[in-house]
Design an enzyme around this catalytic site. Structure first.
Site, PDB file in Angstrom:
ATOM      1  N   LYS A  99       7.763   1.058  -7.843  1.00  0.00           N
ATOM      2  CA  LYS A  99       6.576   0.191  -7.949  1.00  0.00           C
ATOM      3  C   LYS A  99       5.445   0.857  -8.726  1.00  0.00           C
ATOM      4  O   LYS A  99       4.318   0.981  -8.232  1.00  0.00           O
ATOM      5  CB  LYS A  99       6.093  -0.224  -6.554  1.00  0.00           C
TER       6      LYS A  99
HETATM    7  O1  LIG Z   1      10.381  -4.040  -4.241  1.00  0.00           O
HETATM    8  C1  LIG Z   1      10.859  -4.068  -3.102  1.00  0.00           C
HETATM    9  O2  LIG Z   1      12.014  -3.722  -2.889  1.00  0.00           O
HETATM   10  C2  LIG Z   1      10.069  -4.668  -2.027  1.00  0.00           C
HETATM   11  C3  LIG Z   1       9.214  -5.686  -2.393  1.00  0.00           C
HETATM   12  C4  LIG Z   1       8.672  -6.499  -1.402  1.00  0.00           C
HETATM   13  O3  LIG Z   1       8.022  -7.486  -1.681  1.00  0.00           O
HETATM   14  N1  LIG Z   1       8.913  -6.210  -0.097  1.00  0.00           N
HETATM   15  C5  LIG Z   1       9.699  -5.152   0.284  1.00  0.00           C
HETATM   16  O4  LIG Z   1       9.927  -4.983   1.489  1.00  0.00           O
HETATM   17  N2  LIG Z   1      10.217  -4.322  -0.678  1.00  0.00           N
HETATM   18  C6  LIG Z   1      10.992  -3.113  -0.301  1.00  0.00           C
HETATM   19  O5  LIG Z   1      12.216  -3.562   0.270  1.00  0.00           O
HETATM   20  C7  LIG Z   1      12.581  -2.725   1.373  1.00  0.00           C
HETATM   21  C8  LIG Z   1      12.616  -3.598   2.610  1.00  0.00           C
HETATM   22  O6  LIG Z   1      13.166  -2.904   3.667  1.00  0.00           O
HETATM   23  P1  LIG Z   1      13.690  -3.645   4.994  1.00  0.00           P
HETATM   24  O7  LIG Z   1      12.568  -4.481   5.475  1.00  0.00           O
HETATM   25  O8  LIG Z   1      14.010  -2.500   5.896  1.00  0.00           O
HETATM   26  O9  LIG Z   1      14.915  -4.445   4.582  1.00  0.00           O
HETATM   27  C9  LIG Z   1      11.563  -1.609   1.413  1.00  0.00           C
HETATM   28  O10 LIG Z   1      12.069  -0.519   0.664  1.00  0.00           O
HETATM   29  C10 LIG Z   1      10.346  -2.176   0.728  1.00  0.00           C
HETATM   30  O11 LIG Z   1       9.569  -1.195   0.096  1.00  0.00           O
END
Ligand SMILES: O=C(O)c1cc(=O)[nH]c(=O)n1[C@@H]1O[C@H](COP(=O)(O)O)[C@@H](O)[C@H]1O
Length: 292
Positions: A99
């Site tokens: 990011k």
């Molecule tokens: O770019 C991302 O992956 C991301 C964008 C977003 O809008 N929301 C988001 O949760 N993420 C990332 O996606 C992952 C979500 O993790 P879980 O919620 O454990 O599935 C994390 O690494 C966040 O940093």
């Protein structure tokens, strides 16, 4: 493209071969503990390598969350370099979740770090922020296209605090009246469509991040419009731990569904090292069954 296979083509191939699950590599301190690993550079490296072992041959895409490695400073970065290299050697598509965003010249240096062939941090794609303007990431979009790499531009993120900024309406722009999220999606789709041979390509190389927890209509993104040509890749976090259900994929993304990568971290990683491989297989099947 000088004969380089584009990221979009590789992604399309991975969808066909393995489905559209992306396994997050997010070594949270609590998960390290649960996996019997130290919260150290060695621990995050071991965690990453075990996730790769479980994902290789069962899924096509992994997404290391760089923050969890960065917590351990230079040693954490060395661990990350090993994880990135092992994942790519295993044939997985690696999306570095970094990011990054800045003025154009600085953001291009981020592009060099994460997308330059031969860089110690080389990945297949990276997440990027265009909240300093889509023009600020143009050189990285060009770099990605030239090197067969990809980008995922934050548009409508899964966290609820993002709504006010991402739904704000543009002024003094050729896209005046669009929301920030809508303008980013339209701008990225237009970029992909303007590439040479775009109409022959199954999928673009520049994608967007659209959280599965978001009511996309309220962000100004039209999920009933004709699908973009080439297909717009959509990195879709928010399934699993954050509450969205893969069975709702088509309902959430509508005409954008063809490009959706289902990204899950804690919901899979929480199964522990012994249950992860099985959980990945199960989720790939569930996603396949959910698509019409
Ligand atoms: O770019 C991302 O992956 C991301 C964008 C977003 O809008 N929301 C988001 O949760 N993420 C990332 O996606 C992952 C979500 O993790 P879980 O919620 O454990 O599935 C994390 O690494 C966040 O940093």
């Amino acid at each position: 493209m000088n004969g380089t296979v584009s990221f979009g083509e590789r992604l399309h191939g991975a969808f066909a071969a393995w489905g559209r699950l992306c396994v997050g590599i997010d070594p949270h301190a609590s998960l390290l503990d649960r996996w019997g690993l130290d919260d150290s550079a060695g621990g995050v490296r071991e965690f990453g390598l075990r996730v790769i072992d479980a994902a290789a041959g069962r899924a096509g895409i992994v997404k290391p969350q760089v923050a969890f490695f960065e917590r351990h400073g230079a040693a954490g970065y060395l661990a990350l370099e090993r994880v990135l290299a092992e994942a790519r050697d295993a044939g997985l598509i690696v999306i570095a979740d970094v990011k990054r965003g800045d003025i154009g010249t600085s953001v291009d240096a981020y592009g060099e770090a994460w997308l330059r062939p031969g860089s110690s941090l080389e990945s297949d794609a990276m997440t990027i922020s265009a909240f300093q303007g889509l023009g600020s990431i143009e050189s990285v979009m060009r770099r990605a296209d030239g090197a067969g790499k990809g980008l995922f531009v934050l548009a409508a993120t899964s966290n609820p605090e993002a709504a006010a900024i991402q739904r704000a309406v543009l002024q003094q722009s050729s896209r005046e009246g669009d929301t920030v999220a809508g303008a980013i999606c339209a701008g990225v789709a237009a970029w992909n469509a303007a590439r040479e041979d775009a109409t022959d390509r199954p999928m673009g190389s520049i994608g967007v991040v659209l959280g599965a927890t978001v009511d996309l209509g309220s962000t100004g993104i039209d999920t009933s419009a004709d699908p973009a040509v080439p297909t717009l890749p959509v990195l879709a976090p928010g399934f699993g731990h954050q509450g969205a259900d893969v069975r709702d994929l088509d309902a959430i993304y509508g005409s954008l569904a063809a490009g959706v990568i289902v990204s899950e971290s804690r919901s899979l990683l929480g199964e522990g090292p012994d249950g992860l491989a099985e959980a990945i297989v199960r989720r790939v099947d569930e996603i396949g069954a959910a698509r019409v």
